[in-house]
Design an enzyme around this catalytic site. Sequence first.
Site, mmCIF file in Angstrom:
data_model
loop_
_atom_site.group_PDB
_atom_site.id
_atom_site.type_symbol
_atom_site.label_atom_id
_atom_site.label_comp_id
_atom_site.label_asym_id
_atom_site.label_seq_id
_atom_site.Cartn_x
_atom_site.Cartn_y
_atom_site.Cartn_z
ATOM 1 N N ASP A 10 0.970 -1.153 0.039
ATOM 2 C CA ASP A 10 0.015 0.042 -0.075
ATOM 3 C C ASP A 10 0.731 1.234 0.000
ATOM 4 O O ASP A 10 1.845 1.155 0.376
ATOM 5 C CB ASP A 10 -1.039 -0.067 1.229
ATOM 6 C CG ASP A 10 -1.790 1.279 1.423
ATOM 7 O OD1 ASP A 10 -2.251 1.545 0.583
ATOM 8 O OD2 ASP A 10 -1.684 1.854 2.354
ATOM 9 N N ASP A 12 -0.428 5.185 0.777
ATOM 10 C CA ASP A 12 -0.619 6.292 1.866
ATOM 11 C C ASP A 12 -0.675 5.622 3.233
ATOM 12 O O ASP A 12 -1.217 4.632 3.334
ATOM 13 C CB ASP A 12 -1.919 6.806 1.461
ATOM 14 C CG ASP A 12 -1.818 7.556 0.150
ATOM 15 O OD1 ASP A 12 -1.076 8.539 0.358
ATOM 16 O OD2 ASP A 12 -2.575 7.388 -0.715
ATOM 17 N N THR A 44 -2.570 -0.253 -4.571
ATOM 18 C CA THR A 44 -3.063 0.790 -4.351
ATOM 19 C C THR A 44 -4.569 1.370 -4.617
ATOM 20 O O THR A 44 -4.859 0.837 -5.565
ATOM 21 C CB THR A 44 -2.175 2.202 -4.599
ATOM 22 O OG1 THR A 44 -2.825 3.251 -4.145
ATOM 23 C CG2 THR A 44 -2.078 2.238 -6.154
#
Length: 272
Positions: A10, A12, A44
Amino acid sequence: MSDIKLLALDLDGTLFNRQKEVSLENQSALKEAHNRGVKVVITTGRPLAAIGNLLQELDLISPEDYSITFNSGLVQRNTGQILAKQELTFEDVQKIHAVLEPLGLPVDILSEGIVYSIPSQGQKSLYHLANPLLTFVEIASLDQLTKDIVYNKIVTVCPEDYLDERIAQLPPSLRQDFEVFKSREIILEIMPKGVHKAVGLQLLCDHLGLDASQVMAVGDEENDLSMLKWAGLGVAMANGVDLVKKTANAVTSKTNEESGVAEAVERYILQK
């Protein structure tokens, strides 16, 4: 646990720090894993247009490098070839808008690198602050959209308390018909039913001839839950939400601000 052959990451709250940068420590660990033959796969909710020069920065630009974007709406080679694609229909967009608008939730409709933003009851979206690399077009209503474009996903982006109050008011039918989850404290995402990160990873692993037991997934938010459960090794960031940390097989001792990804890569891949 099998030796890790694929690392699903991932961005963020995980690989990125709050400045949306990848630390030198994270870069070094990922490049070493890649050099050892591990597939490093950005996984993402963002489109590729919203990650800037990250793939070049990590040297993930060969035909054998892959990314999973739009929470698995797109599975693709980093050269651009699409392996799998799932979208919302225009009717889906109408249905979602009809739920969000009465709650005063602005609607951002993503079509590849373009975001069509519709304010609601005076509330404007904050999405342009969260993803400034995308192109934003404010429209007054769905009537201004053409029906022949791609509808990848819908997000609503508001201050956290305001958003959480309204999430509690969402009708159960929305979650029955679509995948609905927070990807950040201010972002709620809505995807086609059955489209989440585990699905994209399964498709990619089928393509590569890999098993879930050979996958390590690292994340911090609700939209990472499916891949953390699915992967042979699911690792939550120290800064992850409580449910993610409870669900994962392991939790880093360092946050995304402290290169927690490098800690996980060194412990579970480089030291094996």
